[in-house]
Design a protein around this motif. Structure first.
Motif, PDB file in Angstrom:
ATOM      1  N   ARG A  22     -10.663  -0.728   9.156  1.00  0.00           N
ATOM      2  CA  ARG A  22     -11.043  -1.932   9.311  1.00  0.00           C
ATOM      3  C   ARG A  22     -12.135  -2.230  10.266  1.00  0.00           C
ATOM      4  NH1 ARG A  22      -8.693  -3.624   5.100  1.00  0.00           N
ATOM      5  NH2 ARG A  22      -6.494  -4.230   5.392  1.00  0.00           N
ATOM      6  N   ARG A  29     -19.216  -6.331   8.111  1.00  0.00           N
ATOM      7  CA  ARG A  29     -19.097  -7.699   8.095  1.00  0.00           C
ATOM      8  C   ARG A  29     -20.189  -8.313   9.098  1.00  0.00           C
ATOM      9  NH1 ARG A  29     -13.325 -10.045   7.594  1.00  0.00           N
ATOM     10  NH2 ARG A  29     -13.576 -12.402   7.880  1.00  0.00           N
ATOM     11  N   ASN A  48      -1.761   1.696   3.783  1.00  0.00           N
ATOM     12  CA  ASN A  48      -0.827   0.913   4.581  1.00  0.00           C
ATOM     13  C   ASN A  48       0.577   1.641   4.889  1.00  0.00           C
ATOM     14  OD1 ASN A  48      -0.243  -1.528   5.737  1.00  0.00           O
ATOM     15  ND2 ASN A  48       0.525  -2.452   3.701  1.00  0.00           N
ATOM     16  N   TRP A 305       1.811  -3.768  13.927  1.00  0.00           N
ATOM     17  CA  TRP A 305       0.515  -3.584  12.923  1.00  0.00           C
ATOM     18  C   TRP A 305      -0.551  -4.637  13.106  1.00  0.00           C
ATOM     19  CZ3 TRP A 305      -1.525  -6.648   8.800  1.00  0.00           C
ATOM     20  CH2 TRP A 305      -1.787  -5.702   7.661  1.00  0.00           C
ATOM     21  N   LEU A 309      -5.563  -4.050  13.540  1.00  0.00           N
ATOM     22  CA  LEU A 309      -6.876  -5.078  12.714  1.00  0.00           C
ATOM     23  C   LEU A 309      -7.635  -5.979  13.958  1.00  0.00           C
ATOM     24  CD1 LEU A 309      -7.823  -6.652  10.533  1.00  0.00           C
ATOM     25  CD2 LEU A 309      -5.566  -7.893  10.385  1.00  0.00           C
ATOM     26  N   ARG A 313     -11.874  -5.410  14.888  1.00  0.00           N
ATOM     27  CA  ARG A 313     -12.835  -6.409  14.849  1.00  0.00           C
ATOM     28  C   ARG A 313     -13.335  -6.443  16.105  1.00  0.00           C
ATOM     29  NH1 ARG A 313      -8.943 -11.073  11.986  1.00  0.00           N
ATOM     30  NH2 ARG A 313      -9.147 -10.407   9.865  1.00  0.00           N
ATOM     31  N   TYR A 355       7.021 -13.132  17.329  1.00  0.00           N
ATOM     32  CA  TYR A 355       5.694 -13.108  18.062  1.00  0.00           C
ATOM     33  C   TYR A 355       5.864 -13.051  19.363  1.00  0.00           C
ATOM     34  CZ  TYR A 355       3.794 -15.139  13.779  1.00  0.00           C
ATOM     35  OH  TYR A 355       3.577 -15.254  12.287  1.00  0.00           O
ATOM     36  N   ASN A 398       6.736 -19.458  12.625  1.00  0.00           N
ATOM     37  CA  ASN A 398       5.363 -19.313  12.555  1.00  0.00           C
ATOM     38  C   ASN A 398       4.771 -20.753  13.371  1.00  0.00           C
ATOM     39  OD1 ASN A 398       4.782 -17.104  11.360  1.00  0.00           O
ATOM     40  ND2 ASN A 398       4.685 -18.009   9.188  1.00  0.00           N
TER      41      ASN A 398
ATOM     42  N   GLY B  15       3.783 -15.376   6.082  1.00  0.00           N
ATOM     43  CA  GLY B  15       2.678 -16.360   6.582  1.00  0.00           C
ATOM     44  C   GLY B  15       1.620 -16.217   7.584  1.00  0.00           C
ATOM     45  N   GLN B  16       1.361 -14.790   7.628  1.00  0.00           N
ATOM     46  CA  GLN B  16       0.313 -14.290   8.595  1.00  0.00           C
ATOM     47  C   GLN B  16      -1.071 -14.899   7.908  1.00  0.00           C
ATOM     48  OE1 GLN B  16       1.130 -12.493  11.215  1.00  0.00           O
ATOM     49  NE2 GLN B  16       2.923 -13.291  10.438  1.00  0.00           N
ATOM     50  N   TYR B  19      -2.794 -18.377   9.075  1.00  0.00           N
ATOM     51  CA  TYR B  19      -3.446 -18.520  10.347  1.00  0.00           C
ATOM     52  C   TYR B  19      -4.885 -18.340  10.118  1.00  0.00           C
ATOM     53  CZ  TYR B  19       0.453 -19.579  12.506  1.00  0.00           C
ATOM     54  OH  TYR B  19       1.874 -20.101  12.757  1.00  0.00           O
ATOM     55  N   GLU B  20      -5.169 -17.460   8.737  1.00  0.00           N
ATOM     56  CA  GLU B  20      -6.438 -16.925   8.872  1.00  0.00           C
ATOM     57  C   GLU B  20      -7.215 -18.104   7.864  1.00  0.00           C
ATOM     58  OE1 GLU B  20      -7.729 -14.320  10.261  1.00  0.00           O
ATOM     59  OE2 GLU B  20      -6.078 -13.439  11.089  1.00  0.00           O
ATOM     60  N   ASP B  45     -14.794 -15.908   3.457  1.00  0.00           N
ATOM     61  CA  ASP B  45     -14.494 -14.870   4.890  1.00  0.00           C
ATOM     62  C   ASP B  45     -13.060 -15.053   5.229  1.00  0.00           C
ATOM     63  OD1 ASP B  45     -16.916 -13.493   4.896  1.00  0.00           O
ATOM     64  OD2 ASP B  45     -17.515 -14.541   6.941  1.00  0.00           O
ATOM     65  N   ASN B  46     -12.413 -16.403   5.305  1.00  0.00           N
ATOM     66  CA  ASN B  46     -11.109 -16.724   5.723  1.00  0.00           C
ATOM     67  C   ASN B  46     -10.072 -16.168   4.856  1.00  0.00           C
ATOM     68  OD1 ASN B  46     -12.277 -18.420   7.550  1.00  0.00           O
ATOM     69  ND2 ASN B  46     -11.900 -20.088   6.415  1.00  0.00           N
ATOM     70  N   LYS B  48     -10.654 -13.223   2.861  1.00  0.00           N
ATOM     71  CA  LYS B  48     -10.697 -11.864   3.047  1.00  0.00           C
ATOM     72  C   LYS B  48      -9.946 -11.676   4.475  1.00  0.00           C
ATOM     73  CE  LYS B  48     -12.442  -7.695   2.631  1.00  0.00           C
ATOM     74  NZ  LYS B  48     -12.005  -7.184   3.871  1.00  0.00           N
ATOM     75  N   SER B  49     -10.066 -12.456   5.705  1.00  0.00           N
ATOM     76  CA  SER B  49      -9.447 -12.064   6.581  1.00  0.00           C
ATOM     77  C   SER B  49      -7.882 -12.120   6.420  1.00  0.00           C
ATOM     78  CB  SER B  49      -9.685 -12.992   7.811  1.00  0.00           C
ATOM     79  OG  SER B  49     -10.876 -12.879   8.155  1.00  0.00           O
ATOM     80  N   SER B  51      -6.246 -11.817   3.426  1.00  0.00           N
ATOM     81  CA  SER B  51      -5.891 -10.464   2.903  1.00  0.00           C
ATOM     82  C   SER B  51      -5.634  -9.268   3.679  1.00  0.00           C
ATOM     83  CB  SER B  51      -7.148 -10.224   1.456  1.00  0.00           C
ATOM     84  OG  SER B  51      -7.068  -8.822   1.283  1.00  0.00           O
ATOM     85  N   ASP B  52      -6.934  -9.178   4.867  1.00  0.00           N
ATOM     86  CA  ASP B  52      -6.657  -8.087   5.645  1.00  0.00           C
ATOM     87  C   ASP B  52      -5.385  -8.047   6.512  1.00  0.00           C
ATOM     88  OD1 ASP B  52      -9.213  -6.820   4.891  1.00  0.00           O
ATOM     89  OD2 ASP B  52     -10.248  -7.721   6.825  1.00  0.00           O
ATOM     90  N   THR B  53      -4.919  -9.343   6.835  1.00  0.00           N
ATOM     91  CA  THR B  53      -3.795  -9.280   7.837  1.00  0.00           C
ATOM     92  C   THR B  53      -2.466  -9.349   6.993  1.00  0.00           C
ATOM     93  OG1 THR B  53      -3.267 -10.722   9.879  1.00  0.00           O
ATOM     94  CG2 THR B  53      -3.514 -12.196   7.889  1.00  0.00           C
ATOM     95  N   CYS B  54      -2.545  -9.341   5.784  1.00  0.00           N
ATOM     96  CA  CYS B  54      -1.350  -9.688   5.139  1.00  0.00           C
ATOM     97  C   CYS B  54      -0.568  -8.299   5.324  1.00  0.00           C
ATOM     98  CB  CYS B  54      -1.532  -9.821   3.542  1.00  0.00           C
ATOM     99  SG  CYS B  54       0.066  -9.687   2.576  1.00  0.00           S
ATOM    100  N   GLN B  57      -0.122  -6.359   2.059  1.00  0.00           N
ATOM    101  CA  GLN B  57      -1.289  -6.406   1.386  1.00  0.00           C
ATOM    102  C   GLN B  57      -1.105  -6.876  -0.082  1.00  0.00           C
ATOM    103  OE1 GLN B  57      -4.524  -4.326   2.510  1.00  0.00           O
ATOM    104  NE2 GLN B  57      -3.437  -5.618   4.090  1.00  0.00           N
ATOM    105  N   VAL B  61      -8.775 -11.187  -3.492  1.00  0.00           N
ATOM    106  CA  VAL B  61      -9.780 -12.077  -3.802  1.00  0.00           C
ATOM    107  C   VAL B  61     -10.872 -11.716  -4.919  1.00  0.00           C
ATOM    108  CG1 VAL B  61     -11.586 -13.586  -2.695  1.00  0.00           C
ATOM    109  CG2 VAL B  61      -9.564 -12.221  -1.214  1.00  0.00           C
TER     110      VAL B  61
END
Lengths: 406, 63
Positions: A22, A29, A48, A305, A309, A313, A355, A398, B15-16, B19-20, B45-46, B48-49, B51-54, B57, B61
């Motif tokens: 990442r 990016r 993963n 996890w 990420l 970033r 959370y 959430n 549901g992660q 938020y993205e 971009d959102n 993709k984020s 997808s990264d945060t899932c 996985q 996209v």
């Protein structure tokens, strides 16, 4: 650091897990112009880890099913795998690999993650003995287990409980031995932990709590484990799930603060023993011990996890800010790294979502639902919400994440 | 336009992604994921984020 010509600029990422990958993706990016090189000690491309204790173990999946998808053209990154880093020299701005190969860098990202802790017993048998951290670990467990096997898991944390649930599903007889009185009690509170234990016991998992394994029994392979209370449990497969240690040995000798991980400042720059930050060395993922601004706590590592990420970033933005100043809109005013710890766990048919930092609470309230079904706990410290956790009710959990103190 | 695909066998409805990319993903009243299968380029971009945060996985996209 001054602007360096893009074509000769080199960022070296040590660690080919999610944090390493990442970081490379984020650098691209944010239009980082230089070379990127990822080094990994495993032979596998980044994958993963959460499925290792669940679907991969249950269904005997292959690496392709857990590998992160990579678009090579976009990533434009060199990989060197199966050759871990032996030693960093900040003085020479280079690392030496196990093979003896030396690689120089302009920026270094330390993302070497964790390894499973293992105990040493008087009869320190290895055959029939496992831990779970890597793809190879998971495959080894999968090959060893089978219907009717006696499995003893040491540790009642998330990994121990998830593996117990998965192996029970494969027909094993599963026992959990742990030092705690209540599984996850220190993390989620006693009522929540008791409910988790009840659910596991309903499925046939046996607990030996407030207990510990003092020795292994067998000649060439383990046949039993001995407990401190004198019991002897039949055991074909012994799995140690007693936590992890940070892989920081390769960073030694550079005057860095390596007490439990790599200490960083609030923008993830490594911190030296004398307290100064290193401009071109970053800690990413599980090994980064960063200041805990949100909860006003001393720096600590967070093994969740979402941390690789979010830290990758952030480290990528820090690098690009130095290389191409002003290129990231709004970035100059970015505050300290302040991720919201997030974790989840799938065990049998129930899933936990949390959370924040429930373990910091001085008051725990059942907010909604019933323990036997779906429920949410709120975790408060001096009246402020520091965490939320529950089983089911994900939508509501959430929604509550925004109420946790910033 | 981009095309979004979620592997519902993998998805555990954490549901992660919400938020993205809140305009693309949501958890409904039954705590199940709902999402738009296509979106404007500006969402790339959102998504993709997301997808990264899932954790599972499960999000892909496509162009």
């Amino acid at each position: 650091m001054n602007l360096i010509i893009g074509s000769t600029l080199k960022t070296l990422i040590v660690g080919a897990g999610m944090g390493g990958l990442r970081t490379a993706e984020s650098l691209r990016r944010y239009r980082y112009p230089g070379h990127i090189h990822i080094l990994g000690d495993e032979w596998h491309m980044p994958y993963n880890r959460p499925p290792l204790s669940k679907s991969l173990l249950a269904q005997d999946q292959e690496l392709a099913q857990v590998s992160f998808p990579i678009k090579s053209d976009d990533l434009n990154t060199e990989f060197t795998l199966g050759d871990g880093v032996r030693q960093l020299s900040m003085e020479q701005q280079s690392v030496t690999l196990q093979s003896g190969k030396k690689i120089e860098f302009d920026f270094l990202v330390a993302a070497t993650g964790l390894r499973s802790k293992k105990l040493v017993f008087p009869n320190n048998l290895q055959s029939g003995r496992f831990a779970l951290r890597t793809f190879d670990d998971a495959k080894a467990i999968r090959q060893a287990v089978g219907s009717g096997k006696d499995v003893v898991i040491l540790g009642s944390g998330f990994i121990g409980l998830e593996v117990a649930a998965t192996l029970k599903g494969l027909g094993c007889r599963v026992k959990i031995v742990a030092m705690e009185d209540i599984p996850l009690g220190l993390i989620l509170g006693e009522p929540f932990g008791e409910e988790i234990r009840r659910r596991h016991e309903t499925k046939g998992i046996e607990f030996y709590l407030n207990n510990r394994v003092t020795d292994l029994v067998g000649n060439t392979a383990i046949t039993h484990v001995k407990l401190v209370d004198g019991q002897s449990l039949p055991c074909d497969i012994f799995i140690e799930a007693i936590g992890s240690a940070a892989n920081v040995e390769w960073l030694e000798g550079n005057e860095l603060n390596l007490s439990d991980g790599l200490l960083t400042d609030s923008s993830l720059h490594a911190v030296k023993s004398n307290g100064t930050s290193v401009s071109n060395l970053f800690g990413v993922g599980d090994i980064a011990r960063f200041p805990n601004i949100r909860f006003e706590l001393p720096p600590r590592r967070i093994e969740h996890w979402n941390i690789p990420l979010e830290s990758s970033r952030r480290a990528a933005r820090e690098i690009v800010r130095q290389v191409v100043p002003g290129s990231i809109e709004g970035f100059e005013s970015e505050g300290g790294f302040n991720p919201l710890p997030t974790f989840w766990s799938d065990q049998f048919e129930f899933s936990i979502l949390s959370y924040g930092e429930p373990r910091l609470a001085d008051e725990i309230r059942l907010l909604e639902g019933n323990l036997g079904e779906e429920f949410i706990f709120a975790y408060l410290r001096e009246g402020s919400l520091v965490g939320v956790a529950g089983i089911g009710m994900k939508s509501k959990i959430n929604e509550m994440r925004k109420d946790i103190i910033k | 336009m981009i095309t979004i695909k979620v592997d519902m066998d993998k998805c555990q409805h954490y549901g992660q992604c919400v938020y993205e990319a809140p305009d693309i993903f949501k958890l409904n009243e039954n705590n199940k994921l709902e999402y738009l299968a296509s979106a404007d380029e500006s969402e790339r971009d959102n998504v993709k984020s997301a997808s990264d945060t899932c954790p599972m996985q499960a999000i892909q996209v496509f162009d």
